[in-house]
Design a protein around this motif. Structure first.
Motif, mmCIF file in Angstrom:
data_model
loop_
_atom_site.group_PDB
_atom_site.id
_atom_site.type_symbol
_atom_site.label_atom_id
_atom_site.label_comp_id
_atom_site.label_asym_id
_atom_site.label_seq_id
_atom_site.Cartn_x
_atom_site.Cartn_y
_atom_site.Cartn_z
ATOM 1 N N TYR A 141 -5.337 -56.266 -60.643
ATOM 2 C CA TYR A 141 -4.019 -56.804 -60.911
ATOM 3 C C TYR A 141 -2.922 -55.990 -60.240
ATOM 4 C CZ TYR A 141 -6.630 -59.432 -64.357
ATOM 5 O OH TYR A 141 -7.550 -60.248 -64.960
ATOM 6 N N ILE A 142 -3.278 -54.817 -59.724
ATOM 7 C CA ILE A 142 -2.318 -53.947 -59.054
ATOM 8 C C ILE A 142 -2.659 -53.780 -57.576
ATOM 9 C CG2 ILE A 142 -1.328 -51.621 -59.000
ATOM 10 C CD1 ILE A 142 -2.028 -51.466 -62.018
ATOM 11 N N ILE A 143 -3.953 -53.573 -57.295
ATOM 12 C CA ILE A 143 -4.428 -53.317 -55.936
ATOM 13 C C ILE A 143 -5.427 -54.404 -55.546
ATOM 14 C CG2 ILE A 143 -5.667 -51.677 -54.467
ATOM 15 C CD1 ILE A 143 -4.709 -49.490 -56.452
ATOM 16 N N PRO A 144 -5.196 -55.094 -54.433
ATOM 17 C CA PRO A 144 -6.164 -56.109 -54.008
ATOM 18 C C PRO A 144 -7.549 -55.488 -53.788
ATOM 19 C CG PRO A 144 -4.144 -56.280 -52.738
ATOM 20 C CD PRO A 144 -4.039 -55.029 -53.552
ATOM 21 N N PHE A 145 -8.560 -56.148 -54.272
ATOM 22 C CA PHE A 145 -9.958 -55.728 -54.197
ATOM 23 C C PHE A 145 -10.236 -54.435 -54.952
ATOM 24 C CE2 PHE A 145 -9.113 -58.140 -50.259
ATOM 25 C CZ PHE A 145 -9.919 -59.225 -50.522
ATOM 26 N N GLY A 146 -9.310 -54.036 -55.801
ATOM 27 C CA GLY A 146 -9.525 -52.847 -56.629
ATOM 28 C C GLY A 146 -10.665 -53.035 -57.608
ATOM 29 N N ASN A 147 -10.939 -54.284 -57.979
ATOM 30 C CA ASN A 147 -12.035 -54.559 -58.903
ATOM 31 C C ASN A 147 -13.396 -54.332 -58.266
ATOM 32 O OD1 ASN A 147 -11.357 -56.821 -57.311
ATOM 33 N ND2 ASN A 147 -12.439 -58.186 -58.683
ATOM 34 N N TYR A 148 -13.446 -54.143 -56.962
ATOM 35 C CA TYR A 148 -14.696 -53.786 -56.277
ATOM 36 C C TYR A 148 -14.670 -52.323 -55.842
ATOM 37 C CZ TYR A 148 -14.700 -58.838 -55.923
ATOM 38 O OH TYR A 148 -14.631 -60.174 -56.216
ATOM 39 N N ILE A 149 -13.538 -51.905 -55.294
ATOM 40 C CA ILE A 149 -13.433 -50.569 -54.701
ATOM 41 C C ILE A 149 -13.633 -49.465 -55.744
ATOM 42 C CG2 ILE A 149 -11.872 -48.964 -53.533
ATOM 43 C CD1 ILE A 149 -10.554 -51.504 -52.265
ATOM 44 N N PHE A 150 -12.866 -49.495 -56.815
ATOM 45 C CA PHE A 150 -12.913 -48.407 -57.791
ATOM 46 C C PHE A 150 -14.218 -48.349 -58.581
ATOM 47 C CE2 PHE A 150 -8.293 -48.968 -57.095
ATOM 48 C CZ PHE A 150 -8.075 -47.745 -56.480
ATOM 49 N N PRO A 151 -14.767 -49.484 -59.034
ATOM 50 C CA PRO A 151 -16.073 -49.390 -59.694
ATOM 51 C C PRO A 151 -17.169 -48.868 -58.761
ATOM 52 C CG PRO A 151 -15.043 -51.442 -60.312
ATOM 53 C CD PRO A 151 -14.189 -50.830 -59.230
ATOM 54 N N ILE A 152 -17.112 -49.247 -57.476
ATOM 55 C CA ILE A 152 -18.112 -48.753 -56.519
ATOM 56 C C ILE A 152 -17.988 -47.244 -56.361
ATOM 57 C CG2 ILE A 152 -18.726 -48.701 -54.061
ATOM 58 C CD1 ILE A 152 -18.212 -51.722 -54.008
ATOM 59 N N ILE A 153 -16.758 -46.760 -56.249
ATOM 60 C CA ILE A 153 -16.546 -45.316 -56.086
ATOM 61 C C ILE A 153 -17.050 -44.554 -57.313
ATOM 62 C CG2 ILE A 153 -14.774 -43.508 -55.925
ATOM 63 C CD1 ILE A 153 -13.156 -45.483 -54.169
ATOM 64 N N ILE A 154 -16.673 -45.015 -58.488
ATOM 65 C CA ILE A 154 -17.089 -44.324 -59.720
ATOM 66 C C ILE A 154 -18.605 -44.396 -59.892
ATOM 67 C CG2 ILE A 154 -16.902 -44.330 -62.232
ATOM 68 C CD1 ILE A 154 -14.038 -45.473 -61.820
ATOM 69 N N TRP A 155 -19.170 -45.570 -59.671
ATOM 70 C CA TRP A 155 -20.609 -45.751 -59.856
ATOM 71 C C TRP A 155 -21.425 -44.917 -58.870
ATOM 72 C CZ3 TRP A 155 -23.969 -49.072 -56.721
ATOM 73 C CH2 TRP A 155 -25.274 -49.128 -57.218
ATOM 74 N N THR A 156 -21.065 -44.945 -57.578
ATOM 75 C CA THR A 156 -21.856 -44.213 -56.584
ATOM 76 C C THR A 156 -21.765 -42.696 -56.759
ATOM 77 O OG1 THR A 156 -20.042 -44.391 -54.984
ATOM 78 C CG2 THR A 156 -21.817 -46.016 -54.838
ATOM 79 N N THR A 157 -20.652 -42.201 -57.258
ATOM 80 C CA THR A 157 -20.539 -40.757 -57.447
ATOM 81 C C THR A 157 -21.232 -40.270 -58.713
ATOM 82 O OG1 THR A 157 -18.380 -41.032 -58.508
ATOM 83 C CG2 THR A 157 -18.392 -40.552 -56.148
ATOM 84 N N ASN A 158 -21.505 -41.179 -59.655
ATOM 85 C CA ASN A 158 -22.078 -40.750 -60.935
ATOM 86 C C ASN A 158 -23.421 -41.389 -61.281
ATOM 87 O OD1 ASN A 158 -19.845 -39.047 -62.015
ATOM 88 N ND2 ASN A 158 -18.725 -40.955 -61.734
ATOM 89 N N LYS A 159 -23.943 -42.271 -60.450
ATOM 90 C CA LYS A 159 -25.162 -42.997 -60.812
ATOM 91 C C LYS A 159 -26.393 -42.100 -60.907
ATOM 92 C CE LYS A 159 -26.413 -44.494 -56.168
ATOM 93 N NZ LYS A 159 -26.675 -45.633 -55.309
ATOM 94 N N ASP A 160 -26.440 -41.033 -60.142
ATOM 95 C CA ASP A 160 -27.596 -40.131 -60.184
ATOM 96 C C ASP A 160 -27.515 -39.133 -61.332
ATOM 97 O OD1 ASP A 160 -28.629 -41.372 -57.935
ATOM 98 O OD2 ASP A 160 -27.557 -40.028 -56.566
ATOM 99 N N LYS A 161 -26.348 -38.987 -61.911
ATOM 100 C CA LYS A 161 -26.153 -38.008 -62.979
ATOM 101 C C LYS A 161 -26.513 -38.555 -64.352
ATOM 102 C CE LYS A 161 -22.312 -36.050 -60.387
ATOM 103 N NZ LYS A 161 -20.862 -35.913 -60.322
ATOM 104 N N SER A 162 -26.420 -39.890 -64.516
ATOM 105 C CA SER A 162 -26.630 -40.464 -65.841
ATOM 106 C C SER A 162 -27.153 -41.891 -65.725
ATOM 107 C CB SER A 162 -25.305 -40.465 -66.620
ATOM 108 O OG SER A 162 -25.403 -41.276 -67.763
ATOM 109 N N GLU A 163 -28.210 -42.185 -66.444
ATOM 110 C CA GLU A 163 -28.748 -43.548 -66.492
ATOM 111 C C GLU A 163 -27.765 -44.485 -67.191
ATOM 112 O OE1 GLU A 163 -30.698 -46.912 -66.064
ATOM 113 O OE2 GLU A 163 -31.242 -45.051 -65.037
ATOM 114 N N PHE A 164 -27.056 -43.958 -68.192
ATOM 115 C CA PHE A 164 -26.060 -44.747 -68.930
ATOM 116 C C PHE A 164 -24.939 -45.198 -67.995
ATOM 117 C CE2 PHE A 164 -22.350 -45.061 -71.834
ATOM 118 C CZ PHE A 164 -22.846 -46.019 -72.701
ATOM 119 N N VAL A 165 -24.416 -44.297 -67.205
ATOM 120 C CA VAL A 165 -23.352 -44.624 -66.248
ATOM 121 C C VAL A 165 -23.898 -45.557 -65.166
ATOM 122 C CG1 VAL A 165 -21.761 -43.674 -64.525
ATOM 123 C CG2 VAL A 165 -22.088 -42.497 -66.699
#
Length: 151
Positions: free
Chosen positions: A21-45
């Motif tokens: 609602y603020i940044i175009p394609f933010g609904n893809y960009i930010f979840p991808i960034i958060i997920w890829t940086t933390n996916k190996d650290k936690s199965e829950f994340v």
């Protein structure tokens, strides 16, 4: 029991989809960034990141499908009633013989597609909030009607 940082990261992954609602394609960009940086650290994340991205990609497919229905209907309905060979003195488009009776079926289909799009966007907002609450409580959540693009 999930650690507080894992719950917070999973919650923020869901909430980051609202950045659209603020940044175009933010609904893809930010979840991808958060997920890829933390996916190996936690199965829950990892689980919540996949769910967020799969949900957003599914909504993209549904929205594009509705757009492929509504946009051509709008264009055909409008363009078939514009005489391109006749211009008035001010070079404005003039609609000749436009009646809803001749176009009601196709207009109805287009309006239903637009209505479904808005329903999807409203449902998306509330489902993101609900998923965020589930993640903050340490529960795994799966969005409804989601295509599993990322397994």
């Amino acid at each position: 029991m999930e650690a507080t940082t894992e719950k917070n990261t999973a919650t923020f992954t869901h909430l980051s989809a609202l950045s659209q609602y603020i940044i175009p394609f933010g609904n893809y960009i930010f979840p991808i960034i958060i997920w890829t940086t933390n996916k190996d650290k936690s199965e829950f994340v990892n689980h919540h990141g996949k769910q967020t991205l799969n949900f957003q990609l599914s909504l993209l497919v549904y929205s594009l499908t509705l757009a492929l229905i509504a946009i051509p209907i709008f264009i055909v309905t409008v363009l078939k009633n514009i005489p391109f060979n006749e211009w008035n003195d001010h070079h404005d488009f003039v609609f000749n013989d436009f009646t809803f009776g001749d176009n009601i079926g196709i207009i109805t289909i287009g309006l239903i597609a637009v209505f479904l799009f808005f329903c999807i966007k409203v449902a998306e907002f509330f489902l993101i909030i609900y998923a965020s609450i589930k993640a903050s409580n340490g529960e795994k959540y799966e969005y409804p009607l989601t295509i599993p693009f990322i397994k």
